[in-house]
Design an enzyme around this catalytic site. Structure first.
Site, PDB file in Angstrom:
ATOM      1  N   HIS A   1     -14.395  -3.569   7.421  1.00  0.00           N
ATOM      2  CA  HIS A   1     -13.633  -3.236   6.221  1.00  0.00           C
ATOM      3  C   HIS A   1     -13.637  -4.374   5.205  1.00  0.00           C
ATOM      4  CE1 HIS A   1     -12.438  -0.004   8.801  1.00  0.00           C
ATOM      5  NE2 HIS A   1     -11.857  -0.845   9.634  1.00  0.00           N
TER       6      HIS A   1
ATOM      7  N   GLU B   1      -8.527   1.362  -6.359  1.00  0.00           N
ATOM      8  CA  GLU B   1      -9.580   1.649  -5.398  1.00  0.00           C
ATOM      9  C   GLU B   1      -9.499   3.094  -4.899  1.00  0.00           C
ATOM     10  OE1 GLU B   1     -10.101  -1.279  -2.404  1.00  0.00           O
ATOM     11  OE2 GLU B   1      -9.976  -2.951  -3.817  1.00  0.00           O
TER      12      GLU B   1
ATOM     13  N   LYS C   1      -3.509   0.617   8.641  1.00  0.00           N
ATOM     14  CA  LYS C   1      -3.634  -0.329   7.535  1.00  0.00           C
ATOM     15  C   LYS C   1      -2.386  -1.189   7.423  1.00  0.00           C
ATOM     16  CE  LYS C   1      -6.567   2.247   4.274  1.00  0.00           C
ATOM     17  NZ  LYS C   1      -6.617   2.778   2.889  1.00  0.00           N
TER      18      LYS C   1
ATOM     19  N   HIS D   1     -16.942   3.705  -1.245  1.00  0.00           N
ATOM     20  CA  HIS D   1     -15.812   2.935  -1.768  1.00  0.00           C
ATOM     21  C   HIS D   1     -16.095   2.612  -3.244  1.00  0.00           C
ATOM     22  CE1 HIS D   1     -12.473  -0.104  -0.915  1.00  0.00           C
ATOM     23  NE2 HIS D   1     -12.756  -0.237  -2.190  1.00  0.00           N
TER      24      HIS D   1
ATOM     25  N   GLY E   1      -8.290  -7.246   1.844  1.00  0.00           N
ATOM     26  CA  GLY E   1      -9.409  -7.993   2.404  1.00  0.00           C
ATOM     27  C   GLY E   1      -9.824  -7.560   3.793  1.00  0.00           C
ATOM     28  N   GLY E   2      -9.415  -6.335   4.205  1.00  0.00           N
ATOM     29  CA  GLY E   2      -9.810  -5.846   5.513  1.00  0.00           C
ATOM     30  C   GLY E   2      -8.983  -6.378   6.664  1.00  0.00           C
TER      31      GLY E   2
ATOM     32  N   LYS F   1       0.812  -1.216   0.000  1.00  0.00           N
ATOM     33  CA  LYS F   1       0.000   0.000   0.000  1.00  0.00           C
ATOM     34  C   LYS F   1       0.845   1.266   0.000  1.00  0.00           C
ATOM     35  CE  LYS F   1      -4.312  -1.585   2.175  1.00  0.00           C
ATOM     36  NZ  LYS F   1      -4.107  -3.024   2.138  1.00  0.00           N
TER      37      LYS F   1
ATOM     38  N   ARG G   1      -4.440  -8.005  -9.066  1.00  0.00           N
ATOM     39  CA  ARG G   1      -4.881  -9.404  -9.121  1.00  0.00           C
ATOM     40  C   ARG G   1      -6.370  -9.431  -9.403  1.00  0.00           C
ATOM     41  NH1 ARG G   1      -7.753  -9.540  -4.465  1.00  0.00           N
ATOM     42  NH2 ARG G   1      -7.027  -8.306  -2.693  1.00  0.00           N
TER      43      ARG G   1
END
Length: 527
Positions: free
Chosen positions: A128, A168, A51, A101, A57-58, A9, A184
């Protein structure tokens, strides 16, 4: 190369900034130092989001709104990140509390050619993790959509993107900010496939094989609307506790819905993987039609053996904010009492259906016998005496238990048309189960008719009716009243998992609400 540059990230955020894409204010370098992360949160200000830099995937994410307990939140996020991704590094960002989102599906050939396959809406989330996704996004201003897909495509071109992926964003009013790139395939890719007609898996493989992009941007259209629901092994009524065990029975509808699942009747759900069991995807001309189809598909899905979020999803779809697309990422948290408040004890009708099925299994009609056979009718209940004109047995025959429900059941002999009078505690109902094949029945209770699914596994009865899925324990009454209650004196975890931390010692006094241990299951921490 794409995964190395974008799979983290922090590095993806630096790439977005270099491409001129707006990013959420916060740190740019991951850290696994609790003191350093604490300082970053204090400098950035609350509320903030922790994060996992290597995650998705939260997992390894924590929203922080108070300074009290900040150290515990940081340590918990780091443990989840290390467990899920073998990397405890975190980044800190300003929390956008009531955003949407929105994500853009892109594909690139590695030679500078990048296209988008429109956007998806993924705002309905809990912890999330996305529960409902749709394409295209509803109520998104045309100019805002154009800016978002243009930025996603520009970022892909700058990176010479090769393969398929998702860019995103978090949207707040008329502004938006880059969140991350998933280089992916994603769980929600089917909704994009349904509205574009593009097989994204095939596209991914063809690009990897060196065939490049088979079409240009103007060759991609968006038709109708698609929505996906994720059915997960978790108990919404118990704080969404992950559930493990054997699936006694699994049945999905075979019309008007796309099903993607890796489970079937007899499958075992373990604590070692994500809790998702299946995805239901519907597509129609309009969004309302699509949501109606999805609601019907959920109603026609039966999963017996463990708790799932199936009924919760059905209620979520019917929320006014879902129907008119005025939702945001915090909607489920804000509406949680309303979404859970409709959880009810099993009704007398549901218990009567279960009792009727149980008795039919205990006393099946003899082959080639007449329904008017008085001896067969008497054997339906197993008792020769009745208590009055209604024919009900003088004492209970069966005891049924469910969460929050306990019932004594009395039966009357079966009538010529197959109906049977059943008394559930103080309620007396006429019930008839007409077989429709397998575990499906047409249930007639008094003058109401509905389609139901019922299955028995040892002493457990599973009933799926218009009120939801119910798990009941059936105990012959004489066995029930003679059973002795036992207590073990143990504190037992409610599910399988691994103990990560123990907060108590032998001799400690504990009271309700004290933390005893941290349990990890399905990559989530539970106290």
């Amino acid at each position: 190369e794409v995964i190395e540059r974008l799979g983290d990230k922090a590095s993806a955020k630096r790439e977005a900034e270099a491409a001129g894409v707006p990013t959420v204010p916060g740190s740019r370098t991951p850290s696994d130092d609790v003191a350093a992360i604490t300082r970053i949160v204090q400098e950035l200000g609350l509320p903030a989001m922790l994060k996992a830099a290597a995650g998705g995937g939260g997992k390894g994410m924590r929203a922080v709104s108070r300074s009290d307990g900040l150290t515990d939140d940081i340590e918990a996020a780091m443990r989840e990140a290390r467990s899920s991704f073998s990397d405890a590094g975190l980044i800190v960002e300003k929390l956008i509390e009531r955003g949407r989102h929105i994500e853009v599906q892109i594909a690139g050939d590695g030679n500078g050619n990048v296209i988008h396959l429109f956007e998806r809406e993924c705002s309905l989330q809990r912890r999330h993790q996305k529960l409902i996704e749709e394409a295209p996004a509803a109520n998104l201003a045309a100019d805002l959509r154009e800016r978002i897909v243009a930025d996603a495509t520009r970022l892909g071109k700058r990176l010479n993107y090769r393969g398929v992926g998702t860019v995103e964003f978090i949207v707040s009013g008329s502004e938006y900010y880059f969140l991350e790139v998933n280089p992916r395939l994603q769980v929600e890719h089917p909704v994009t496939e349904m509205v574009t007609g593009v097989d994204i898996v095939e596209l991914m493989l063809r690009i990897a094989a060196g065939e490049g992009l088979p079409f240009a941007q103007d060759g991609i259209g968006c038709t109708g609307h698609a929505v996906e629901a994720r059915i997960c092994a978790e108990d919404p009524a118990n704080n969404f506790m992950p559930c493990t065990g054997e699936l006694a029975y699994v049945k999905f509808p075979d019309t008007e819905v796309r099903i993607e699942s890796g489970v079937e009747s007899g499958s075992t759900v373990s604590p070692y993987y994500d809790s998702m069991l299946a995805k239901l995807i519907t597509h129609a001309r309009t969004r309302d039609e699509t949501l109606d189809k999805l609601s019907s598909a959920l109603d026609r899905t039966s999963i017996f053996g463990i708790q799932t979020n199936q009924s919760f999803l059905a209620r979520l779809i019917e929320l006014p904010e879902t129907r008119d697309a005025t939702f945001h990422t915090r909607l489920i948290d804000e509406q949680i009492d309303q979404l859970l408040g409709k959880e009810k004890k099993s009704s007398a009708e549901t218990l009567a259906l279960a009792a009727c099925f149980w008795m039919m299994r205990q006393r099946p009609p003899a082959a080639n016998s007449s329904a008017h056979n008085p001896w067969q009718s008497r054997e339906t209940t197993g008792w020769q005496m009745s208590a009055g004109g209604d024919g009900l047995s003088p004492i209970p025959i069966l005891h049924l238990e469910a969460a929050g429900t306990s019932a004594e059941i009395r039966f009357a002999p079966r009538q010529a048309d197959g109906a049977m009078t059943i008394r559930v505690n103080d309620d007396k109902l006429s019930v008839n189960l007409i077989p429709d094949g397998g575990d499906d029945f047409t249930a007639v209770v008094e003058d109401r008719s509905e389609a139901v699914s019922i299955r028995q596994h040892d002493q457990t009865l599973f009933v799926h009716d218009r009120r939801g899925v119910h798990t009941l324990t059936a105990i012959p009454y004489l066995t029930y009243i003679s059973a002795a209650a036992e207590t073990s004196g143990e504190l037992r975890a409610p599910m399988m998992g691994m103990i990560r931390k123990v907060d108590v010692a032998v001799g400690d006094r504990v009271k309700a609400g004290d933390f005893a241990a941290i349990l990890e299951s399905m990559k989530m921490e539970l106290r």
